[in-house]
Structure formats: C-alpha cells, structure tokens
Design a protein around this motif. Structure first.
Motif, PDB file in Angstrom:
ATOM      1  N   SER A 138       8.072 -15.875 -19.627  1.00  0.00           N
ATOM      2  CA  SER A 138       6.803 -15.856 -20.366  1.00  0.00           C
ATOM      3  C   SER A 138       5.911 -14.741 -19.865  1.00  0.00           C
ATOM      4  O   SER A 138       5.245 -14.042 -20.644  1.00  0.00           O
ATOM      5  N   ASN A 139       5.892 -14.546 -18.556  1.00  0.00           N
ATOM      6  CA  ASN A 139       5.108 -13.458 -17.981  1.00  0.00           C
ATOM      7  C   ASN A 139       5.642 -12.100 -18.420  1.00  0.00           C
ATOM      8  O   ASN A 139       4.870 -11.185 -18.732  1.00  0.00           O
ATOM      9  N   LEU A 140       6.981 -11.957 -18.473  1.00  0.00           N
ATOM     10  CA  LEU A 140       7.592 -10.701 -18.912  1.00  0.00           C
ATOM     11  C   LEU A 140       7.202 -10.365 -20.342  1.00  0.00           C
ATOM     12  O   LEU A 140       6.829  -9.224 -20.658  1.00  0.00           O
ATOM     13  N   VAL A 141       7.262 -11.363 -21.230  1.00  0.00           N
ATOM     14  CA  VAL A 141       6.897 -11.135 -22.628  1.00  0.00           C
ATOM     15  C   VAL A 141       5.417 -10.774 -22.756  1.00  0.00           C
ATOM     16  O   VAL A 141       5.049  -9.818 -23.456  1.00  0.00           O
ATOM     17  N   LEU A 142       4.569 -11.507 -22.067  1.00  0.00           N
ATOM     18  CA  LEU A 142       3.134 -11.273 -22.168  1.00  0.00           C
ATOM     19  C   LEU A 142       2.752  -9.891 -21.642  1.00  0.00           C
ATOM     20  O   LEU A 142       2.023  -9.134 -22.313  1.00  0.00           O
ATOM     21  N   VAL A 143       3.237  -9.540 -20.469  1.00  0.00           N
ATOM     22  CA  VAL A 143       2.904  -8.245 -19.880  1.00  0.00           C
ATOM     23  C   VAL A 143       3.498  -7.105 -20.708  1.00  0.00           C
ATOM     24  O   VAL A 143       2.862  -6.056 -20.895  1.00  0.00           O
ATOM     25  N   ASP A 152       4.861 -17.854 -10.778  1.00  0.00           N
ATOM     26  CA  ASP A 152       6.244 -17.383 -10.645  1.00  0.00           C
ATOM     27  C   ASP A 152       7.234 -18.234 -11.427  1.00  0.00           C
ATOM     28  O   ASP A 152       8.317 -17.763 -11.778  1.00  0.00           O
ATOM     29  N   ASP A 153       6.897 -19.475 -11.705  1.00  0.00           N
ATOM     30  CA  ASP A 153       7.808 -20.344 -12.434  1.00  0.00           C
ATOM     31  C   ASP A 153       7.957 -19.936 -13.897  1.00  0.00           C
ATOM     32  O   ASP A 153       8.880 -20.400 -14.577  1.00  0.00           O
ATOM     33  N   TYR A 154       7.073 -19.089 -14.388  1.00  0.00           N
ATOM     34  CA  TYR A 154       7.094 -18.671 -15.800  1.00  0.00           C
ATOM     35  C   TYR A 154       7.443 -17.185 -15.895  1.00  0.00           C
ATOM     36  O   TYR A 154       6.696 -16.399 -16.481  1.00  0.00           O
ATOM     37  N   PHE A 155       8.580 -16.821 -15.319  1.00  0.00           N
ATOM     38  CA  PHE A 155       8.939 -15.399 -15.260  1.00  0.00           C
ATOM     39  C   PHE A 155       9.097 -14.799 -16.660  1.00  0.00           C
ATOM     40  O   PHE A 155       8.542 -13.736 -16.956  1.00  0.00           O
ATOM     41  N   LEU A 173       0.835  -1.196   0.000  1.00  0.00           N
ATOM     42  CA  LEU A 173       0.000   0.000   0.000  1.00  0.00           C
ATOM     43  C   LEU A 173       0.872   1.249   0.000  1.00  0.00           C
ATOM     44  O   LEU A 173       1.710   1.437   0.879  1.00  0.00           O
ATOM     45  N   ASN A 174       0.689   2.101  -1.018  1.00  0.00           N
ATOM     46  CA  ASN A 174       1.476   3.331  -1.154  1.00  0.00           C
ATOM     47  C   ASN A 174       2.974   3.037  -1.234  1.00  0.00           C
ATOM     48  O   ASN A 174       3.803   3.840  -0.825  1.00  0.00           O
ATOM     49  N   GLY A 175       3.330   1.865  -1.766  1.00  0.00           N
ATOM     50  CA  GLY A 175       4.729   1.484  -1.864  1.00  0.00           C
ATOM     51  C   GLY A 175       5.338   1.879  -3.198  1.00  0.00           C
ATOM     52  O   GLY A 175       4.705   2.507  -4.044  1.00  0.00           O
ATOM     53  N   SER A 176       6.577   1.493  -3.392  1.00  0.00           N
ATOM     54  CA  SER A 176       7.301   1.810  -4.613  1.00  0.00           C
ATOM     55  C   SER A 176       7.080   0.706  -5.645  1.00  0.00           C
ATOM     56  O   SER A 176       7.052  -0.478  -5.297  1.00  0.00           O
ATOM     57  N   PRO A 177       6.950   1.071  -6.926  1.00  0.00           N
ATOM     58  CA  PRO A 177       6.807   0.051  -7.973  1.00  0.00           C
ATOM     59  C   PRO A 177       8.150  -0.606  -8.268  1.00  0.00           C
ATOM     60  O   PRO A 177       8.986  -0.047  -8.979  1.00  0.00           O
ATOM     61  N   LYS A 178       8.355  -1.794  -7.771  1.00  0.00           N
ATOM     62  CA  LYS A 178       9.644  -2.467  -7.917  1.00  0.00           C
ATOM     63  C   LYS A 178       9.526  -3.873  -8.501  1.00  0.00           C
ATOM     64  O   LYS A 178      10.553  -4.496  -8.756  1.00  0.00           O
ATOM     65  N   PHE A 179       8.319  -4.357  -8.700  1.00  0.00           N
ATOM     66  CA  PHE A 179       8.145  -5.727  -9.176  1.00  0.00           C
ATOM     67  C   PHE A 179       7.348  -5.731 -10.476  1.00  0.00           C
ATOM     68  O   PHE A 179       6.555  -4.825 -10.735  1.00  0.00           O
ATOM     69  N   LEU A 180       7.566  -6.753 -11.275  1.00  0.00           N
ATOM     70  CA  LEU A 180       6.814  -6.926 -12.504  1.00  0.00           C
ATOM     71  C   LEU A 180       5.416  -7.446 -12.195  1.00  0.00           C
ATOM     72  O   LEU A 180       5.240  -8.296 -11.315  1.00  0.00           O
ATOM     73  N   LEU A 181       4.427  -6.921 -12.906  1.00  0.00           N
ATOM     74  CA  LEU A 181       3.063  -7.388 -12.737  1.00  0.00           C
ATOM     75  C   LEU A 181       2.986  -8.868 -13.099  1.00  0.00           C
ATOM     76  O   LEU A 181       3.494  -9.285 -14.142  1.00  0.00           O
ATOM     77  N   GLY A 182       2.376  -9.665 -12.251  1.00  0.00           N
ATOM     78  CA  GLY A 182       2.321 -11.102 -12.466  1.00  0.00           C
ATOM     79  C   GLY A 182       0.953 -11.564 -12.919  1.00  0.00           C
ATOM     80  O   GLY A 182      -0.027 -11.393 -12.196  1.00  0.00           O
ATOM     81  N   VAL A 183       0.872 -12.145 -14.103  1.00  0.00           N
ATOM     82  CA  VAL A 183      -0.366 -12.749 -14.597  1.00  0.00           C
ATOM     83  C   VAL A 183      -0.197 -14.260 -14.767  1.00  0.00           C
ATOM     84  O   VAL A 183      -1.178 -14.962 -15.016  1.00  0.00           O
ATOM     85  N   LEU A 184       1.035 -14.732 -14.668  1.00  0.00           N
ATOM     86  CA  LEU A 184       1.341 -16.150 -14.736  1.00  0.00           C
ATOM     87  C   LEU A 184       2.038 -16.562 -13.441  1.00  0.00           C
ATOM     88  O   LEU A 184       2.557 -15.719 -12.714  1.00  0.00           O
TER      89      LEU A 184
END
Length: 267
Positions: free
Chosen positions: A148-153, A143-146, A130-141
């Motif tokens: 693939s998730n990076l390409v998709l997002v 965690d084992d498919y980092f 909450l009210n934190g810094s954006p430091k992580f990639l949005l995850g839709v897949l």
C-alpha cells in the motif's frame, strides 16, 4: 562520494541526446526516402547493412563494457551509456511497422524521465543515513503495509513528476526564445551574468581570505574548525561543524546544533 557519483554517472549522455534531437528531422527524411524506394531488394539490403553496423557496435560494447564488474563498469559508463540506447533507437525505427506500434504507458513515462530520475531521490526513496545511498522506499505508512505504501508513494511520485515536467515546459517557453537572433543574444547575456557573479565570488573569497580549509576539517590558520567551548555548563548549546570522515565540502556543510558535553567535543 554520493554527489560525485550521481552527478557524474550520466554527465555526457545529454550531449548525445541533443545531437539526436538536432538530427531527428534529417533521420526522418532518410527513413521516408528508404521506405519510398521502388526496389524491395534494395530496401532490405540497406536495412540489413544498418543492422549489421549496429551489431558491430553493440556486440563489442556488451562483451568488453557491459560484462565488467560494477565498479569497473561505473568508471566507463559516462562515456559509453549512449551506445546501446542509440543502437536501439536506430533498429527500432528501421521498419514502418515497428514505428507504427508503441506502448502508451512507455510513451507517457518517456516524456517525464528527467523528472522521475531527479525526483526519485527526493520523493520516492530514502537514504541509508546522513550522506548515504538511496536504497529504501520512502515510508508514509507503517512497515506492515509495504505494498500500500509503494502504491501511494509511486502515485504521488509520478503525478509530481508530470507536474514538474509541465512547469519546465512553461518556463522554457518563457525564458528561451525561438527566434535565432534573440536566442543567441540571450545565451551571450547568460554567460556574461554567470561570469560576472563567478568573478564577484572569487573576489569576495580572496578578500575574506577563504581557501577552503584543510581536508581534515581544520581551519586555514591551522586551528580547529570548531572552537572549543568551556564545558562548565552541560546544557549549553554549541553551534559548529559536525566532525565527519573524509573531510571535503560535505563535512563543512553538515552544520548542526549539538549539546556540549563536559568531557569535551560534540557527539
């Protein structure tokens, strides 16, 4: 803190960008005149003088500003970030050969940099809380498919940025006229409308007796910002302000529905 940091980091860069856009036609004429000079020696001397002037600006910036630690640099970034960009633009366009070659991908991405800058915090990254810094990639897949998730997002992020860019251009054509007389009249009307509603807001706040509250989250009359609710029912739902450190506008905005606990207070 996050809003203050993000909104203030590049708050003056747009002024330099507008000035460069306004002077682009003039600079293009000057470059064409330089390329048309009959004397090659004179062309080279002028270009060397321009490069020397750019280096005279860039080297002190690199030594005195860029080499600072993170927080010291962030303090002066809004006032100096335009300098290395402007130096690059000037030196990049000095030679006709350099102007004739470019990377198509960078040209495409350069048109949507405003949209990608804004949307990265909404559709490409996620915060630390909450009210934190954006430091992580949005995850839709999972965690084992980092990758693939990076390409998709990233694909979704770029496509949406391009779409927003096109919508912005269409809205600009609809709302901002090209005729100077209509443009000036519209600007005056826009300022008048904003001033009117701002004044109405101030009057409403004055009649309502709103003064923003104290920095510790208390109400203007000295009481607690969220009134105590009797604790006889442990399942009773309480609507109030979630206590947060630092107070300020973000504290008052963090309204949520919290269960009331017999011990008092919301967790």
């Amino acid at each position: 803190h996050e809003w203050h940091f993000r909104s203030g980091l590049d708050r003056y860069a747009w002024i330099v960008g507008m000035a460069v856009a306004a002077g682009a036609a003039w600079a293009e004429r000057r470059l064409d005149a330089l390329d048309a000079l009959a004397s090659a020696r004179k062309r080279h001397l002028i270009r060397l003088a321009v490069v020397a002037g750019c280096l005279a600006l860039f080297v002190p910036w690199a030594r005195e500003v860029f080499m600072r630690d993170k927080y010291a640099y962030n303090a002066v970034h809004p006032y100096t970030s335009w300098l290395p960009i402007l130096v690059y633009i000037v030196t990049r366009n000095l030679l006709p050969t350099l102007r004739a070659w470019y990377v198509g991908l960078f040209a495409f991405l350069g048109k949507i940099t405003l949209e990608t800058y804004i949307l990265q915090f909404h559709v490409w990254m996620r915060t630390t809380g909450l009210n934190g810094s954006p430091k992580f990639l949005l995850g839709v897949l999972p965690d084992d498919y980092f990758w693939s998730n990076l390409v998709l997002v990233s694909i979704f992020y770029v496509v949406l940025s391009q779409r927003i860019f096109r919508l912005t251009v269409r809205l600009k054509d609809c709302l901002i006229p090209t005729e100077p007389a209509r443009l000036y009249r519209g600007a005056v009307q826009a300022v008048a409308v904003v001033a009117f509603f701002y004044g109405v807001g101030l009057l409403c706040a004055a009649f309502a007796g709103v003064d923003g509250g104290a920095a510790d989250g208390s109400s203007p009359d000295g009481g607690a910002s969220a009134a105590a609710v009797p604790a006889e029912d442990p399942h009773r739902i309480r609507v109030g302000v979630v206590p947060g450190g630092g107070g300020g506008p973000m504290t008052s905005l963090r309204a949520a529905v919290k269960p009331w606990h017999p011990g008092g207070g919301a967790r």
